[in-house]
Motif scaffolding. Structure first.
Motif, PDB file in Angstrom:
ATOM      1  N   ARG A 121       0.759  -1.300  -0.064  1.00 33.82           N
ATOM      2  CA  ARG A 121      -0.134  -0.060  -0.025  1.00 33.82           C
ATOM      3  C   ARG A 121       0.831   1.235  -0.216  1.00 33.82           C
ATOM      4  N   SER A 122       1.845   1.276   0.734  1.00 31.39           N
ATOM      5  CA  SER A 122       2.832   2.380   0.715  1.00 31.39           C
ATOM      6  C   SER A 122       3.275   2.674  -0.756  1.00 31.39           C
ATOM      7  N   VAL A 123       3.990   1.740  -1.254  1.00 31.09           N
ATOM      8  CA  VAL A 123       4.579   1.964  -2.422  1.00 31.09           C
ATOM      9  C   VAL A 123       3.486   2.279  -3.559  1.00 31.09           C
ATOM     10  N   LEU A 124       2.312   1.785  -3.565  1.00 26.17           N
ATOM     11  CA  LEU A 124       0.977   2.114  -4.557  1.00 26.17           C
ATOM     12  C   LEU A 124       0.893   3.456  -4.260  1.00 26.17           C
ATOM     13  N   GLU A 125       0.675   3.994  -3.111  1.00 28.34           N
ATOM     14  CA  GLU A 125       0.108   5.301  -2.645  1.00 28.34           C
ATOM     15  C   GLU A 125       1.367   6.326  -3.208  1.00 28.34           C
ATOM     16  N   TRP A 126       2.475   5.890  -3.120  1.00 27.10           N
ATOM     17  CA  TRP A 126       3.581   6.797  -3.527  1.00 27.10           C
ATOM     18  C   TRP A 126       3.815   6.951  -5.118  1.00 27.10           C
ATOM     19  N   LEU A 127       3.531   5.675  -5.502  1.00 28.90           N
ATOM     20  CA  LEU A 127       3.488   5.679  -7.076  1.00 28.90           C
ATOM     21  C   LEU A 127       2.499   6.759  -7.797  1.00 28.90           C
ATOM     22  N   ALA A 128       1.066   6.466  -7.242  1.00 31.40           N
ATOM     23  CA  ALA A 128      -0.187   7.225  -7.456  1.00 31.40           C
ATOM     24  C   ALA A 128       0.458   8.654  -7.201  1.00 31.40           C
ATOM     25  N   SER A 129       1.142   9.195  -6.214  1.00 30.71           N
ATOM     26  CA  SER A 129       1.384  10.542  -6.002  1.00 30.71           C
ATOM     27  C   SER A 129       2.339  10.953  -7.044  1.00 30.71           C
ATOM     28  N   VAL A 130       3.246   9.999  -7.489  1.00 33.58           N
ATOM     29  CA  VAL A 130       4.130  10.428  -8.613  1.00 33.58           C
ATOM     30  C   VAL A 130       3.054  10.809  -9.951  1.00 33.58           C
ATOM     31  N   VAL A 131       2.498  10.081 -10.210  1.00 34.97           N
ATOM     32  CA  VAL A 131       1.668  10.080 -11.448  1.00 34.97           C
ATOM     33  C   VAL A 131       0.795  11.323 -11.235  1.00 34.97           C
ATOM     34  N   GLY A 132       0.290  11.577  -9.924  1.00 34.15           N
ATOM     35  CA  GLY A 132      -0.744  12.633  -9.809  1.00 34.15           C
ATOM     36  C   GLY A 132      -2.234  12.258  -9.551  1.00 34.15           C
ATOM     37  N   PHE A 133      -2.461  10.952  -9.203  1.00 30.22           N
ATOM     38  CA  PHE A 133      -3.592  10.528  -9.119  1.00 30.22           C
ATOM     39  C   PHE A 133      -4.245  10.776  -7.956  1.00 30.22           C
ATOM     40  N   PRO A 134      -5.296  10.849  -7.742  1.00 30.30           N
ATOM     41  CA  PRO A 134      -6.293  11.293  -6.449  1.00 30.30           C
ATOM     42  C   PRO A 134      -5.999  10.485  -5.396  1.00 30.30           C
ATOM     43  N   ALA A 135      -6.444  10.821  -4.079  1.00 27.74           N
ATOM     44  CA  ALA A 135      -6.210   9.750  -2.942  1.00 27.74           C
ATOM     45  C   ALA A 135      -7.329   8.697  -2.975  1.00 27.74           C
ATOM     46  N   THR A 136      -8.400   8.688  -4.061  1.00 27.52           N
ATOM     47  CA  THR A 136      -9.311   7.641  -4.462  1.00 27.52           C
ATOM     48  C   THR A 136      -8.516   6.380  -5.246  1.00 27.52           C
ATOM     49  N   ALA A 137      -7.349   6.669  -5.744  1.00 28.07           N
ATOM     50  CA  ALA A 137      -6.643   5.670  -6.502  1.00 28.07           C
ATOM     51  C   ALA A 137      -6.566   4.453  -5.548  1.00 28.07           C
ATOM     52  N   LYS A 138      -6.261   3.171  -6.260  1.00 26.71           N
ATOM     53  CA  LYS A 138      -5.920   1.922  -5.841  1.00 26.71           C
ATOM     54  C   LYS A 138      -5.159   1.419  -6.814  1.00 26.71           C
ATOM     55  N   GLY A 139      -4.176   0.404  -6.505  1.00 31.38           N
ATOM     56  CA  GLY A 139      -3.628  -0.321  -7.420  1.00 31.38           C
ATOM     57  C   GLY A 139      -3.282  -1.516  -7.072  1.00 31.38           C
ATOM     58  N   ILE A 140      -2.270  -2.384  -7.655  1.00 33.44           N
ATOM     59  CA  ILE A 140      -1.560  -3.731  -7.405  1.00 33.44           C
ATOM     60  C   ILE A 140      -0.448  -3.823  -8.282  1.00 33.44           C
ATOM     61  N   LEU A 141       0.710  -4.448  -7.478  1.00 31.80           N
ATOM     62  CA  LEU A 141       1.958  -4.624  -8.143  1.00 31.80           C
ATOM     63  C   LEU A 141       1.696  -6.151  -8.885  1.00 31.80           C
ATOM     64  N   THR A 142       2.030  -5.770 -10.356  1.00 34.10           N
ATOM     65  CA  THR A 142       1.931  -7.038 -11.199  1.00 34.10           C
ATOM     66  C   THR A 142       3.201  -7.564 -11.667  1.00 34.10           C
ATOM     67  N   GLY A 143       3.305  -8.729 -12.646  1.00 36.94           N
ATOM     68  CA  GLY A 143       4.233  -9.168 -13.056  1.00 36.94           C
ATOM     69  C   GLY A 143       5.094  -8.384 -13.872  1.00 36.94           C
ATOM     70  N   GLY A 144       4.240  -7.027 -14.421  1.00 36.28           N
ATOM     71  CA  GLY A 144       5.114  -6.059 -15.494  1.00 36.28           C
ATOM     72  C   GLY A 144       3.924  -5.439 -16.221  1.00 36.28           C
ATOM     73  N   GLY A 145       4.201  -4.681 -16.978  1.00 31.05           N
ATOM     74  CA  GLY A 145       3.450  -3.640 -17.768  1.00 31.05           C
ATOM     75  C   GLY A 145       2.414  -4.560 -18.585  1.00 31.05           C
ATOM     76  N   SER A 146       2.784  -5.624 -19.345  1.00 31.49           N
ATOM     77  CA  SER A 146       1.644  -6.245 -20.277  1.00 31.49           C
ATOM     78  C   SER A 146       0.606  -6.898 -19.283  1.00 31.49           C
ATOM     79  N   LEU A 147       0.838  -7.328 -17.933  1.00 28.35           N
ATOM     80  CA  LEU A 147      -0.253  -7.786 -17.321  1.00 28.35           C
ATOM     81  C   LEU A 147      -0.982  -6.747 -16.688  1.00 28.35           C
ATOM     82  N   ALA A 148      -0.489  -5.642 -16.311  1.00 29.09           N
ATOM     83  CA  ALA A 148      -1.083  -4.486 -16.020  1.00 29.09           C
ATOM     84  C   ALA A 148      -1.962  -3.829 -17.057  1.00 29.09           C
ATOM     85  N   THR A 149      -1.549  -3.787 -18.143  1.00 24.64           N
ATOM     86  CA  THR A 149      -2.450  -3.389 -19.440  1.00 24.64           C
ATOM     87  C   THR A 149      -3.648  -4.418 -19.395  1.00 24.64           C
ATOM     88  N   LEU A 150      -3.555  -5.763 -19.256  1.00 25.60           N
ATOM     89  CA  LEU A 150      -4.539  -6.831 -19.415  1.00 25.60           C
ATOM     90  C   LEU A 150      -5.716  -6.349 -18.071  1.00 25.60           C
TER      91      LEU A 150
END
Length: 485
Positions: A121-150
């Motif tokens: 959660r700490s990593v994802l919230e920091w990454l969201a802040s780098v992008v400029g996403f709001p506090a409502t953003a959520k995410g998940i770490l994946t195997g790579g960009g291809s899986l993230a796009t899928l």
């Protein structure tokens, strides 16, 4: 005592051998072959020996690692490994990976991995802040960009197609259409095929003279599909194309998506984390307007493979796509802790976040800002050097860290031979590229170990090659860096 646990003596010996291996690998890097020729006899013997009934022990294992595995592995950490968007791991990565393997957390529901849940959660919230996403953003770490796009496109289906979870695409409705550029990563096509959208319903939009998606062509394609009775549904814009590093006009594309009510996914696997550099925030600012974005910490955060990331602006939509009830996995909800099984397709998940978090803790964000800025400066240095050599021509502007060029008058076979020569003589590992129908050479400076000396060594060798081809008089001067980067 289990036969699968090391004794005190074996554990001490394994630690000794591992530390020695890591230290020697680091010390030997400057003189290592960037792409060693495979020892096919050893590799064939490795296959023939298969798996022993009786183990070879700690020393036997490390002997095999040192005499067979390491010598037959690409030296990704070499400072002139520049063929792909693949950087070397940072210095603390191996140690973080060892800790992750030791505690072996299953990062699915928080009860099995409470600390891991908070770290991710700490990593994802920091990454969201780098992008400029709001506090409502959520995410998940994946195997790579291809899986993230899928996973992003699956989230978009769930959000934009009523009843998708229940009926999928098994329904009477207009076919869905996804739009991306002709320069987009192949993962978009692959995701469309896997999700049942079908390649016939992927529109590859033309690009402008800078290899960016043409927004006028995008709008025309959407209008044409609506007129034909199809349903435009999703746009995948690219923040750093693999071939040239071009950044699509994200703000303008976001305007189209708002007007047309389309999901916007931003593929930032290559370029998104250049947002760490202040100078890139304006040209990439539209990334913050995406409904979702993919990032690759195993690129510009130099985490070891695998470490991708998906962020969704409205985190409730990500959870809605992936959360399922099951009595055997039910735990009490906790405002601090996250059940990541509800944010992606996996149940069994390893502790990817630890290596990312550990590096940020050990080195600090400023170190990564500096490293990414340096790769940009070195790519520009290489681009200026290419332009200064008669007989070489840049094929595209140096937007990020991809530097694409052609040896004037050289055939495709000759360009390939150049790549083979540079690798064999250990000058550098560069890659092929095809831009606007022209075959050329591509260097991608996504390597925190690369220095100005490495770039100048490559340029000096390219100048020699140009002279040998007769494209430059032997009286030409040495490359001079006009900006002193």
């Amino acid at each position: 005592m289990s036969e699968l646990v090391l004794t005190d003596e074996e554990r001490a010996r394994a630690g000794e051998r591992l530390v020695a291996l890591l230290d020697r690998y680091e010390r030997d890097l400057p003189g290592a072959q960037v792409l060693p020729e495979p020892d096919r006899d050893r590799l064939a013997a490795l296959l023939a020996d298969s798996v022993p009934d009786k183990g070879i022990g700690v020393d036997g294992l490390f002997d095999r690692l040192e005499d067979t595995i390491l010598p037959n592995s690409a030296t990704v950490a070499h400072s002139r490994f520049l063929a792909y968007v693949l950087g070397p791991p940072n210095g603390v990565a191996a140690y973080a990976e060892a800790v992750a393997a030791t505690i072996n957390q299953n990062c699915n529901f928080w009860q099995l991995s409470p600390a891991a849940s908070v770290v991710e959660r700490s990593v994802l919230e920091w990454l969201a802040s780098v992008v400029g996403f709001p506090a409502t953003a959520k995410g998940i770490l994946t195997g790579g960009g291809s899986l993230a796009t899928l996973q992003a496109m699956a989230t978009a289906l769930d959000d934009r197609v009523p009843g998708f979870r229940e009926t999928g695409l098994q329904r009477s409705a207009p076919p869905l259409v996804v739009y991306t550029s002709v320069e987009a990563h192949r993962s978009v096509d692959k995701a469309a095929a896997i999700l049942g959208i079908g390649l016939d319903h992927v529109r590859h939009i033309a690009t402008d003279e800078h290899h960016r998606m043409d927004v006028t062509a995008l709008t025309a394609a959407i209008d044409a599909d609506r007129a034909a009775g199809l349903r435009p549904w999703c746009v995948v814009a690219t923040c750093g194309t693999v071939a040239t590093g071009s950044v699509d006009p994200l703000d303008a594309i976001a305007d189209v998506c708002v007007e047309q009510d389309l999901w916007l996914h931003v593929d930032g696997a290559y370029g998104g984390l250049f947002l760490l550099c202040e100078e890139m925030r304006e040209p990439m600012g539209g990334a913050a307007r995406g409904d979702s974005i993919s990032l690759d910490p195993h690129k510009l955060l130099f985490a070891p493979l695998e470490a991708g990331c998906l962020l969704v602006r409205d985190g409730a939509k990500l959870r809605a796509a992936y959360a399922f009830d099951s009595s055997y996995l039910t735990v009490a909800e906790d405002p601090l802790l996250t059940d990541y099984m509800d944010y992606g397709p996996q149940l069994s998940r390893n502790f990817k976040a630890l290596k990312v978090w550990s590096a940020l803790q050990a080195f600090g964000v400023d170190a990564f800002r500096s490293a990414t800025r340096r790769t940009l400066e070195l790519a520009r240095r290489l681009g200026r050097g290419i332009e200064a050599i008669d007989g070489l021509t840049l094929l595209a502007p140096v937007t990020l860290t991809a530097v694409c060029f052609v040896v004037d008058g050289a055939s495709q076979d000759e360009q390939t031979e150049l790549l083979e020569t540079l690798a064999a003589e250990n000058t550098a590992l560069l890659g092929p590229v095809l831009i606007d129908g022209r075959h050329g050479v591509r260097a991608c400076v996504t390597n925190h170990r690369t220095t100005a000396r490495d770039v100048d060594l490559i340029l000096a060798r390219l100048r020699e090659i140009a002279i040998d081809r007769g494209s430059l008089s032997s009286g030409g001067g040495e490359f001079q860096d006009v900006d002193g980067a």
